[in-house]
Structure formats: C-alpha cells, structure tokens
Design a protein around this motif. Sequence first.
Motif: not given
Length: 286
Positions: A4-14, A16-24, A94-99
């Motif tokens: 759920a979006e409320s469980d895993l919050i992704i920022n508008p730039n893709g 992660i919510y707190h760390l402000n990091l992209l998967p790569e 370990n999570i695909d942010f797109a799906t």
Amino acid sequence: MKIAESDLIINPNGSIYHLNLLPEDIAGHVITVGDPDRVGDVSKYFDRIEYKKGKREFITHTGYIGKKRVTVISTGIGTDNIDIVFNELDALVNIDFATREVKKTLTSLNIIRVGTSGAVQADIPMGTILASSHGLGMDALMNYYISNPSVEERDLLTTVQSHFGHLKNINPYLTAADDSLLNTIGKDLPKGITITAPGFYAPQGRMVRASNSIPNFIGLINSFSTNQYRITNLEMETAGIYALAKVLGHKALSINAILASRVKFEFSKEPQKIVDQAIRLVLERI
C-alpha cells in the motif's frame, strides 16, 4: 501482492520517503554511522565519490574504494531510527517501486556499523576497537516484529533473562552478528555482547539530576557472563541492527570505538582519533 502507498511511501521523484534515495543509489556494502557529520569522515577515504544525498539526519555518500562500491549512511541515534533506515534500505533493493511488489530475487546487503560505545568491563581500555558478537536489546523495537532466533540465540537469551529477570517491564531480545562478517572484518578484534539501550542517561546507568530506577545498573551488566560470553559494552543501535538485518535477510556487524570506561568513570581525550582508527580498519577490510 502490492504494498500500500501508506505502508511504503515513495516521493514524487521516485525516492524512498525518509532516506531520499533511489534504488540505484545503494551499494552492496553499506556502512552505517550515527552522526551525520561522520559520513564525510568515512567518504574522505573513498577513491571516488559517486554522489552525496541527504534528508533530515539521514546523509548518504556512495563511492568507490578501488573497484569496490560502498555506501555510507547516517542513521541518527537510537533503534527507532534503525527501524526507518533498515526498512528503507531493504525496500530500495528488494521491492520494485514501479509495481510495489517484492522482487522474485532478493538482495542481501553487507551492513557494517561503525559507532562509538562505552566499555563496562575494567580490562577493556579506551581506544579499543571491539566487534559485537551479539546485540542485546533493552529497547522495545522487536516487540513489533516476528523473528526466528537460532537455538544458540534462544539459549543465550534464556541465560540473559535469568540474570536480568528481576527488572520490571524490560523484555530483552538477542541476535548474533553475521558469522562471515565477524570472521573477516571482525577477525582478531576483541568480541563480546553489546547492550543496546533506549536512551543515553538512566537507560545506560548514568545519573545527572533525575533518579535512576535501577541501582548499580553497570554492576548488574558487567557481572553477567557465561562460559563463552560476557557483556562488554553499551550503546544505542547494535541490537536493532542485528535483529532487523536478520529478519530482512541481510548480513550485519557492529564495530565499536570504545570512547569511555563506565567502570573507571573516564572518557577519552582523543575520541576522533579512535573513531578514525575504526573507520580505516573497516574500510581496509572491506
């Protein structure tokens, strides 16, 4: 099953919510430090810094030592912050942010904490670099997660609970370090059980003005021993790191720069020098 979006919050730039990091942005080797200012103390030894990012107390530098890609990230103080950092590091790999689905193939990170700590045994001098064989949590973090301790962890925890059983409202948990990291990065270092406390003052036996509910807490701690293990030091993150790393399938090791003797009531006059020694040791062994 989508998260759920409320469980895993992704920022508008893709990111992660707190760390402000992209998967790569995350390397396979991750060094955690508590102090955001210490991130630069680690990355100054990188041969090349790929990028620097930050949000709140979570500062991240990723770069290279030779051909080895390494990330260093600040967690801030306490296992409440470890909860955020470790869940978000895991989500990044370990999570695909797109799906919003867990990946079929999971990634296991090598996570090494480089932190400061106080010794509770008289024969551990200030300046010691110590590897935590186990993290013993006196905080409440793992009351909220399902874990699967090994037989060795359960047996050792039973002995711990017997020693501390008279303390009310404390439900300790215990997790071992990853063997492979302990035997490589932690090789030839002094080892022992590290207690993780939920605070810096009374929860670690300090008394300034407020009265402590547990008299002689340091004496209670350093009197614990088994045939193989004793409690060596006290800090605020290791147990949460070990426990969440195991729950999420990552490898973790805590390396402690001993800056204080809690039994001799002394604090190092050269804390930065000791921390730098710990940083350089970890980077050389990575």
